[in-house]
Enzyme design. Structure first.
Site, PDB file in Angstrom:
ATOM      1  N   VAL A  27       0.841  -1.211   0.000  1.00  0.00           N
ATOM      2  CA  VAL A  27       0.000   0.000   0.000  1.00  0.00           C
ATOM      3  C   VAL A  27       0.871   1.254   0.000  1.00  0.00           C
ATOM      4  CG1 VAL A  27      -1.631   1.340   1.410  1.00  0.00           C
ATOM      5  CG2 VAL A  27      -1.996  -1.122   1.053  1.00  0.00           C
ATOM      6  N   ARG A  28       1.862   1.291   0.861  1.00  0.00           N
ATOM      7  CA  ARG A  28       2.689   2.502   0.967  1.00  0.00           C
ATOM      8  C   ARG A  28       3.477   2.730  -0.330  1.00  0.00           C
ATOM      9  NH1 ARG A  28       3.513   3.187   6.918  1.00  0.00           N
ATOM     10  NH2 ARG A  28       1.343   3.499   7.528  1.00  0.00           N
ATOM     11  N   ARG A  75     -10.165 -19.985   1.409  1.00  0.00           N
ATOM     12  CA  ARG A  75      -9.847 -20.942   0.346  1.00  0.00           C
ATOM     13  C   ARG A  75     -11.125 -20.989  -0.481  1.00  0.00           C
ATOM     14  NH1 ARG A  75      -5.137 -23.351   2.046  1.00  0.00           N
ATOM     15  NH2 ARG A  75      -4.895 -23.777   4.253  1.00  0.00           N
ATOM     16  N   GLY A 107      -1.785 -22.856  -3.666  1.00  0.00           N
ATOM     17  CA  GLY A 107      -3.172 -22.898  -4.142  1.00  0.00           C
ATOM     18  C   GLY A 107      -3.585 -21.540  -4.696  1.00  0.00           C
ATOM     19  N   ASP A 131       4.186 -23.109   4.943  1.00  0.00           N
ATOM     20  CA  ASP A 131       4.655 -24.420   4.471  1.00  0.00           C
ATOM     21  C   ASP A 131       5.973 -24.360   3.681  1.00  0.00           C
ATOM     22  OD1 ASP A 131       2.319 -25.424   5.558  1.00  0.00           O
ATOM     23  OD2 ASP A 131       1.230 -25.259   3.663  1.00  0.00           O
ATOM     24  N   ARG A 175       1.508 -29.206   5.298  1.00  0.00           N
ATOM     25  CA  ARG A 175       0.721 -29.821   4.213  1.00  0.00           C
ATOM     26  C   ARG A 175       1.455 -31.056   3.726  1.00  0.00           C
ATOM     27  NH1 ARG A 175      -1.674 -27.462  -1.151  1.00  0.00           N
ATOM     28  NH2 ARG A 175       0.475 -26.791  -1.428  1.00  0.00           N
ATOM     29  N   GLY A 189      16.692 -29.745  18.093  1.00  0.00           N
ATOM     30  CA  GLY A 189      17.607 -30.838  18.429  1.00  0.00           C
ATOM     31  C   GLY A 189      16.847 -32.143  18.569  1.00  0.00           C
TER      32      GLY A 189
HETATM   33  O1  F6P Z   1      -1.007 -24.092   4.138  1.00  0.00           O
HETATM   34  C1  F6P Z   1      -0.971 -23.772   5.482  1.00  0.00           C
HETATM   35  C2  F6P Z   1      -1.610 -24.870   6.308  1.00  0.00           C
HETATM   36  O2  F6P Z   1      -1.605 -24.472   7.670  1.00  0.00           O
HETATM   37  C3  F6P Z   1      -1.013 -26.251   6.147  1.00  0.00           C
HETATM   38  O3  F6P Z   1       0.175 -26.425   6.866  1.00  0.00           O
HETATM   39  C4  F6P Z   1      -2.149 -27.136   6.577  1.00  0.00           C
HETATM   40  O4  F6P Z   1      -2.072 -28.373   5.930  1.00  0.00           O
HETATM   41  C5  F6P Z   1      -3.343 -26.377   6.128  1.00  0.00           C
HETATM   42  O5  F6P Z   1      -2.955 -25.050   5.937  1.00  0.00           O
HETATM   43  C6  F6P Z   1      -4.509 -26.418   7.071  1.00  0.00           C
HETATM   44  O6  F6P Z   1      -5.549 -25.729   6.450  1.00  0.00           O
HETATM   45  P1  F6P Z   1      -6.919 -25.358   7.136  1.00  0.00           P
HETATM   46  O7  F6P Z   1      -6.659 -24.265   8.124  1.00  0.00           O
HETATM   47  O8  F6P Z   1      -7.763 -24.886   6.006  1.00  0.00           O
HETATM   48  O9  F6P Z   1      -7.407 -26.582   7.794  1.00  0.00           O
END
Ligand code: F6P
Length: 324
Positions: A27-28, A75, A107, A131, A175, A189
């Site tokens: 934005v800035r 999503r 995605g 991820d 994921r 560790g």
């Molecule tokens: O992509 C980020 C993430 O947190 C992944 O690590 C995980 O598999 C997924 O999203 C979980 O998605 P949601 O919050 O839609 O269940």
């Protein structure tokens, strides 16, 4: 150089700490370049529903340190359908948007690619996902914070593990990518890290744990990255117990890894990528991800270092005022 009058930004997919820092930088930088900027709420859903906010400088004040996204995310299952992508495209046209910035992960990039097939709007992606599962682009906004969050939790689990002589399985997200698991494993560790990229042999795993305990360890930490063992921590514990008399506990860190204040690394990365997203659009780029691939290990000779001048990065220095 392209003449741009208006840019739009949205955050999409799983939220990641540092998304707000990227919005702020975008934005800035846009306004500094005399380009109007709007934000669509709830990712691609807001693009379909024409749910937007007109940004001014103050709306992005005091957000660099905040987790989540002030634009919210989703999503969007509707965006998979061309009918809704056409509606989104019409909204972009009605706003006379010259460039669209999508802050999100893999995605969300697929969504951008699908949109680009039907849209003439220039589009760039700023990688943001805990991820780090986007090929060729290096790290993504949120990854560093997520590791730090995981480590804070695992350090605490280690305290009780070594005190009570118990082995713990700690499930981390990622994921179907092992990056988060690997770095959490190194940082904590851990005795073992299980990732989706490597098939687990339960007999060998049980032997490794026994070996560590026989060496005098008071308890082991097994990091289990998401997707690393078909049915998760409970099934891994069950399989291990069939191989030995292990005292096991399971902790799933879950969505706490997505929250919290972004780390220094993520704030800086988000600022750099955000600024460069605007510059890339101005330079006429489209259908690209703004990336900062990670440096590799180098060997630097002693004598080259001793009398050499240390150069701070003046480009980063200038970003401070340019995004203020
Ligand atoms: O992509 C980020 C993430 O947190 C992944 O690590 C995980 O598999 C997924 O999203 C979980 O998605 P949601 O919050 O839609 O269940």
């Amino acid at each position: 150089m392209i003449k741009m009058k208006k840019i739009a930004v949205l955050t999409s997919g799983g939220d990641a700490p540092g998304m707000n820092a990227a919005i702020r930088a975008i934005v800035r930088t846009s306004l500094n370049n005399k380009i109007d900027i709007i934000g669509f709420r709830n990712g691609y859903e807001g693009l379909i529903d024409n749910d937007f906010v007109v940004f001014d400088r103050r709306l992005v004040g005091n957000i660099i340190q905040r987790g989540g996204s002030i634009l919210h995310t989703s999503r969007s299952s509707r965006f998979v359908n061309k009918k809704y992508r056409m509606i989104a495209e019409n909204n972009l046209r009605s706003h006379k948007v010259d460039g669209l910035i999508i802050i999100g992960g893999e995605g969300s990039t697929k969504g951008a690619i699908a949109l680009s097939k039907i849209s003439k709007t220039r589009c760039v992606v700023v990688p943001a996902t805990i991820d780090k599962d986007m090929a060729l682009v290096g790290s993504s906004i949120g990854f560093d914070t997520a590791i730090n969050t995981a480590l804070t939790a695992i350090d605490k689990i280690r305290d009780t593990a070594t005190t009570a002589n118990v082995t713990h399985i700690v499930e981390v997200m990622g994921r179907n990518c092992g990056w988060l698991g690997i770095l959490a494993g190194i940082g904590a560790g851990a005795e073992v890290t299980i990732i989706p990229e490597v098939k687990t042999n339960i007999t060998k795993l049980a032997q490794k744990i026994k070996h560590q305990l026989n060496r005098g360890k008071k308890g082991c930490i097994i990091i289990l990255a998401e997707g690393g063992f078909s049915k998760g921590g409970a099934s891994l514990a069950g399989a291990l117990k069939e191989k030995g008399n292990f005292d096991l506990r399971i902790t799933t860190l879950g969505h706490m890894q997505r929250g919290g204040n972004p780390s220094a690394v993520d704030r800086v990365l988000a600022t750099e990528l955000g600024v460069n997203a605007i510059l890339a659009l101005k330079d006429g780029f489209s259908n690209v991800i703004i990336a900062k691939p990670v440096d590799t290990i180098k060997k630097v000779e002693f004598d080259k270092v001793v009398n050499a001048k240390v150069n701070v990065d003046m480009y980063l220095h200038d970003l401070i005022e340019n995004t203020a």
